[in-house]
Design a protein around this motif. Structure first.
Motif, PDB file in Angstrom:
ATOM      1  N   ASN A  12       0.832  -1.202   0.000  1.00  0.00           N
ATOM      2  CA  ASN A  12       0.000   0.000   0.000  1.00  0.00           C
ATOM      3  C   ASN A  12       0.867   1.253   0.000  1.00  0.00           C
ATOM      4  O   ASN A  12       0.539   2.246  -0.659  1.00  0.00           O
ATOM      5  CB  ASN A  12      -0.940   0.002   1.207  1.00  0.00           C
ATOM      6  CG  ASN A  12      -2.245  -0.726   0.943  1.00  0.00           C
ATOM      7  OD1 ASN A  12      -2.694  -0.827  -0.196  1.00  0.00           O
ATOM      8  ND2 ASN A  12      -2.876  -1.225   1.997  1.00  0.00           N
ATOM      9  N   LYS A  13       1.974   1.191   0.717  1.00  0.00           N
ATOM     10  CA  LYS A  13       2.885   2.340   0.695  1.00  0.00           C
ATOM     11  C   LYS A  13       3.582   2.444  -0.654  1.00  0.00           C
ATOM     12  O   LYS A  13       3.668   3.532  -1.234  1.00  0.00           O
ATOM     13  CB  LYS A  13       3.917   2.236   1.824  1.00  0.00           C
ATOM     14  CG  LYS A  13       4.877   3.425   1.843  1.00  0.00           C
ATOM     15  CD  LYS A  13       5.700   3.525   3.109  1.00  0.00           C
ATOM     16  CE  LYS A  13       6.566   4.776   3.060  1.00  0.00           C
ATOM     17  NZ  LYS A  13       7.339   4.979   4.316  1.00  0.00           N
ATOM     18  N   LEU A  14       4.082   1.330  -1.171  1.00  0.00           N
ATOM     19  CA  LEU A  14       4.764   1.338  -2.457  1.00  0.00           C
ATOM     20  C   LEU A  14       3.870   1.911  -3.560  1.00  0.00           C
ATOM     21  O   LEU A  14       4.318   2.726  -4.378  1.00  0.00           O
ATOM     22  CB  LEU A  14       5.176  -0.096  -2.817  1.00  0.00           C
ATOM     23  CG  LEU A  14       5.834  -0.326  -4.174  1.00  0.00           C
ATOM     24  CD1 LEU A  14       7.138   0.451  -4.297  1.00  0.00           C
ATOM     25  CD2 LEU A  14       6.068  -1.825  -4.398  1.00  0.00           C
ATOM     26  N   GLY A  15       2.612   1.512  -3.575  1.00  0.00           N
ATOM     27  CA  GLY A  15       1.704   1.971  -4.626  1.00  0.00           C
ATOM     28  C   GLY A  15       1.300   3.422  -4.497  1.00  0.00           C
ATOM     29  O   GLY A  15       1.021   4.083  -5.509  1.00  0.00           O
ATOM     30  N   THR A  16       1.266   3.947  -3.268  1.00  0.00           N
ATOM     31  CA  THR A  16       0.772   5.304  -3.062  1.00  0.00           C
ATOM     32  C   THR A  16       1.853   6.356  -2.915  1.00  0.00           C
ATOM     33  O   THR A  16       1.565   7.552  -3.068  1.00  0.00           O
ATOM     34  CB  THR A  16      -0.134   5.370  -1.818  1.00  0.00           C
ATOM     35  OG1 THR A  16       0.602   4.907  -0.670  1.00  0.00           O
ATOM     36  CG2 THR A  16      -1.381   4.524  -1.995  1.00  0.00           C
ATOM     37  N   VAL A  17       3.088   5.965  -2.641  1.00  0.00           N
ATOM     38  CA  VAL A  17       4.156   6.972  -2.525  1.00  0.00           C
ATOM     39  C   VAL A  17       4.285   7.821  -3.791  1.00  0.00           C
ATOM     40  O   VAL A  17       4.483   9.044  -3.696  1.00  0.00           O
ATOM     41  CB  VAL A  17       5.499   6.316  -2.143  1.00  0.00           C
ATOM     42  CG1 VAL A  17       6.689   7.247  -2.423  1.00  0.00           C
ATOM     43  CG2 VAL A  17       5.502   5.959  -0.660  1.00  0.00           C
ATOM     44  N   PRO A  18       4.152   7.241  -5.004  1.00  0.00           N
ATOM     45  CA  PRO A  18       4.205   8.114  -6.184  1.00  0.00           C
ATOM     46  C   PRO A  18       3.156   9.221  -6.155  1.00  0.00           C
ATOM     47  O   PRO A  18       3.432  10.350  -6.578  1.00  0.00           O
ATOM     48  CB  PRO A  18       3.969   7.140  -7.347  1.00  0.00           C
ATOM     49  CG  PRO A  18       4.473   5.828  -6.843  1.00  0.00           C
ATOM     50  CD  PRO A  18       4.091   5.818  -5.392  1.00  0.00           C
ATOM     51  N   LEU A  19       1.960   8.913  -5.652  1.00  0.00           N
ATOM     52  CA  LEU A  19       0.936   9.945  -5.543  1.00  0.00           C
ATOM     53  C   LEU A  19       1.334  10.995  -4.509  1.00  0.00           C
ATOM     54  O   LEU A  19       1.205  12.202  -4.742  1.00  0.00           O
ATOM     55  CB  LEU A  19      -0.415   9.335  -5.174  1.00  0.00           C
ATOM     56  CG  LEU A  19      -1.232   8.728  -6.317  1.00  0.00           C
ATOM     57  CD1 LEU A  19      -0.637   7.412  -6.785  1.00  0.00           C
ATOM     58  CD2 LEU A  19      -2.683   8.523  -5.898  1.00  0.00           C
ATOM     59  N   LEU A  20       1.831  10.526  -3.375  1.00  0.00           N
ATOM     60  CA  LEU A  20       2.221  11.456  -2.321  1.00  0.00           C
ATOM     61  C   LEU A  20       3.362  12.360  -2.768  1.00  0.00           C
ATOM     62  O   LEU A  20       3.432  13.528  -2.373  1.00  0.00           O
ATOM     63  CB  LEU A  20       2.619  10.674  -1.064  1.00  0.00           C
ATOM     64  CG  LEU A  20       1.465   9.962  -0.351  1.00  0.00           C
ATOM     65  CD1 LEU A  20       2.002   8.977   0.679  1.00  0.00           C
ATOM     66  CD2 LEU A  20       0.539  10.980   0.316  1.00  0.00           C
TER      67      LEU A  20
END
Length: 389
Positions: free
Chosen positions: A95-103
């Protein structure tokens, strides 16, 4: 036999995070680990336990409905979950790997649309970078995104995608200007239900069997223009910056696996008797336990140091992220192998968790950049003068 201490005193909030996570995992994750591994089935019961405690995506900021736990706290969560079940630890980690690009780069509109469902446990996020012919050489990817008016048409295949088919959302990297090499790659959010998205059969793996790994296929998937993450052509840089942060989570996973193995082997050694006394009284066993504890302590310090740099986005994060992932995963593989040896024949059976931990440890040396790649990354940072000193 836990060596979960640190030579320096962390603020109380981190001890509270560790204690709360361990309680959740002891009650709601560890009891399902062996069954989920044997069935090679997504650990839904463990996911529900993490979700109820808001530990499934602890890194998401409060403004998007998340727990807002910082990089060090998130590493501790992943460490504790991995101590109980490595497959389940890939829920918060990916979940972190997938969302860090958005963040890091997404528009506020994109963040507001996709982060709250993940924070609420209504959706998971996966990361699509690797391809059949583009693993370590990610810049040679063949997946293409072609502009068509106000939309993009996405075609290609991604391989080794963790939690594929379970996750609702995917960060996908594709070439938008193939002639520009790494400077022609862009990142997009793709939804599981987008027309043209499909999945391959689950991979039959050595370890982390309860975390599904599949290919993801994109067959003329039409994406609205606002699904672009950041600027066109900046996707490869975004992918590498993301990995700088998330290699810390793999270090934490490896650390937790190693700690779980030491805990299990230490408890066994104090109970198992041979030649009239517990085997923990024999120097050969003591040395294995001491070496494991020493390496875990070193891995923990390096992992936490890298996590602190991730939170601050320090200039030497690239080095420390690679170093923590490489050291902790090498240590985990060595430690789990040695802890199987402590149990002897019992360590080789599924009656004890050591054989599962040994199998699970191996992947930490491979994904999010093999340890050979990590050493290349570290060497480059050293030669550029960006690593410590």
């Amino acid at each position: 036999m836990s060596t979960g201490f640190s030579p320096y005193q962390l603020p109380a909030e981190y001890s509270d995070i560790r204690s709360a996570t361990r309680d959740v995992c002891d009650a709601g994750v560890a009891p399902h680990a062996a069954e989920a591994d044997a069935a090679a089935a997504f650990p839904q019961a463990s996911f529900e336990a993490l979700k109820a405690a808001d530990l499934h995506a602890p890194h998401i900021p409060a403004e998007y409905g998340g727990a807002g736990i910082d990089a060090l706290g998130t590493a501790i969560v992943i460490e504790e979950v991995a101590r109980a079940c490595a497959s389940t630890s890939l829920i918060p980690a990916v979940n972190k790997l997938g969302t860090v690009p958005l963040l890091l780069d997404a528009s506020e509109k994109l963040k507001q649309r996709y982060l709250p469902p993940v924070a609420a446990g209504e959706a998971m996020f996966s990361y699509c970078l690797s391809e059949p012919e583009a693993g370590s050489d990610a810049a040679s990817m063949k997946t293409r995104a072609v502009r068509d008016g106000d939309t993009w048409i996405l075609d290609g295949v991604k391989r080794w995608i963790t939690n594929a088919g379970v996750s609702r959302y995917y960060t996908v990297f594709a070439a938008t200007d193939p002639e520009a090499g790494s400077r022609g790659i862009s990142a997009f959010v793709v939804e599981k239900d987008d027309e043209g998205v499909s999945f391959g059969a689950p991979e039959k793996k050595l370890g982390i069997k309860a975390s599904p790994t599949r290919e993801v296929y994109f067959d003329s998937v039409r994406l609205p223009a606002d699904r672009l993450i950041g600027d066109e052509g900046k996707g490869f840089s975004l992918a590498m910056r993301t990995l700088d942060h998330t290699r810390v989570t793999i270090a934490a996973q490896a650390l937790g696996i190693a700690q779980g193995a030491l805990d299990a082997a230490g408890a066994y050694a104090t109970e198992r008797e041979q030649f009239g006394k517990p085997i923990s009284g024999f120097q050969a066993i003591q040395f294995k336990l001491a070496d494991a504890a020493m390496k875990i302590s070193a891995a923990r310090e390096l992992t936490y140091a890298a996590a602190a740099r991730s939170e601050r986005v320090d200039a030497d994060l690239t080095y420390f992220g690679a170093a923590a992932k490489c050291f902790a995963s090498d240590a985990a593989m060595e430690i789990t192998t040695d802890m199987v040896q402590v149990l002897g024949g019992y360590g080789y059976t599924q009656d004890f968790p050591l054989e599962r931990m040994m199998r699970d440890a191996k992947i930490t040396q491979i994904y999010e950049g093999t340890n050979e790649v990590q050493r290349i990354v570290m060497a480059r940072e050293l030669l550029k003068g960006k690593a410590f000193g």
